[in-house]
Design an enzyme around this catalytic site. Structure first.
Site, PDB file in Angstrom:
ATOM      1  N   HIS A 189      86.541  24.399   4.724  1.00  0.00           N
ATOM      2  CA  HIS A 189      85.449  23.802   5.483  1.00  0.00           C
ATOM      3  C   HIS A 189      85.079  22.469   4.871  1.00  0.00           C
ATOM      4  O   HIS A 189      85.599  22.077   3.835  1.00  0.00           O
ATOM      5  CB  HIS A 189      84.230  24.735   5.544  1.00  0.00           C
ATOM      6  N   CYS A 230      81.872  18.298  -1.213  1.00  0.00           N
ATOM      7  CA  CYS A 230      81.962  19.166  -0.037  1.00  0.00           C
ATOM      8  C   CYS A 230      82.029  18.369   1.265  1.00  0.00           C
ATOM      9  O   CYS A 230      82.330  18.926   2.317  1.00  0.00           O
ATOM     10  CB  CYS A 230      80.786  20.135   0.005  1.00  0.00           C
ATOM     11  N   HIS A 256      87.964  21.315   2.138  1.00  0.00           N
ATOM     12  CA  HIS A 256      88.234  21.978   0.862  1.00  0.00           C
ATOM     13  C   HIS A 256      88.123  23.474   1.110  1.00  0.00           C
ATOM     14  O   HIS A 256      87.585  23.900   2.130  1.00  0.00           O
ATOM     15  CB  HIS A 256      87.252  21.528  -0.232  1.00  0.00           C
ATOM     16  N   HIS A 272      87.599  27.758  -0.155  1.00  0.00           N
ATOM     17  CA  HIS A 272      86.922  28.732  -1.012  1.00  0.00           C
ATOM     18  C   HIS A 272      87.616  30.075  -0.881  1.00  0.00           C
ATOM     19  O   HIS A 272      88.141  30.422   0.179  1.00  0.00           O
ATOM     20  CB  HIS A 272      85.453  28.923  -0.596  1.00  0.00           C
ATOM     21  N   HIS A 301      91.987  32.445   6.157  1.00  0.00           N
ATOM     22  CA  HIS A 301      92.964  31.363   6.221  1.00  0.00           C
ATOM     23  C   HIS A 301      92.745  30.475   7.439  1.00  0.00           C
ATOM     24  O   HIS A 301      93.692  30.025   8.081  1.00  0.00           O
ATOM     25  CB  HIS A 301      94.403  31.901   6.153  1.00  0.00           C
ATOM     26  N   GLU A 335      80.413  32.224  -2.296  1.00  0.00           N
ATOM     27  CA  GLU A 335      81.246  31.064  -2.009  1.00  0.00           C
ATOM     28  C   GLU A 335      82.085  30.720  -3.238  1.00  0.00           C
ATOM     29  O   GLU A 335      83.223  30.279  -3.128  1.00  0.00           O
ATOM     30  CB  GLU A 335      80.372  29.888  -1.598  1.00  0.00           C
TER      31      GLU A 335
END
Length: 140
Positions: free
Chosen positions: A14, A33, A39, A41, A80, A129
């Site tokens: 996200h 971010c 990027h 998580h 994914h 997260e």
């Protein structure tokens, strides 16, 4: 009242970015971010339901049903995937942990009630997260 919990993990990408702001403001507020290339998580989610054990089954809810709901209604849509691009229930929303956890609640709560024939209800979500950063939501 008895509380049952199921832990799951998934990976998603996200970015945090407000189109109303300049790139500089986004980078100031969201830091890395706001990366235009997104990027990722490795999220961990705990789903907790509550209820009284059914007199015939002795279960608040069958763990098998809870696992199926989480897998079909959530993991199939977010694992994914890019939360900003691929996930219909997040369309037009910020993908912060805070907004994401509330959206997950909206997806799972009615399915839990339906599968348990109203015997169980979603009680709490806890979304990690990172290993040290998480959000909790009780449907309030």
């Amino acid at each position: 009242m008895v509380y049952l919990s199921k832990d799951v993990s998934f990976c998603s990408a996200h970015k945090l970015y407000n189109d109303k702001w300049s790139k500089e403001v986004n980078e100031e507020i969201f830091g890395k971010c706001a990366n235009e290339h997104f990027h990722g998580h490795n999220y961990d989610l705990t789903v907790t339901v509550k209820g009284e054990p059914h007199p015939e089954t002795g279960m608040v809810m069958n763990f098998r049903d809870l696992k199926r709901i989480i897998k079909q209604e959530l993991l199939a849509k977010v694992d994914h995937k890019n939360l900003n691009v691929d996930v219909d229930f997040l369309e037009g929303k910020m993908t912060t942990a805070e907004v994401f956890i509330k959206a997950i609640w909206e997806v799972l709560a009615p399915k839990v009630a339906e599968a348990s024939e109203g015997h169980a209800e979603l009680h709490k979500l806890k979304l990690y997260e990172t290993r040290t950063s998480y959000a909790e939501y009780y449907g309030e």
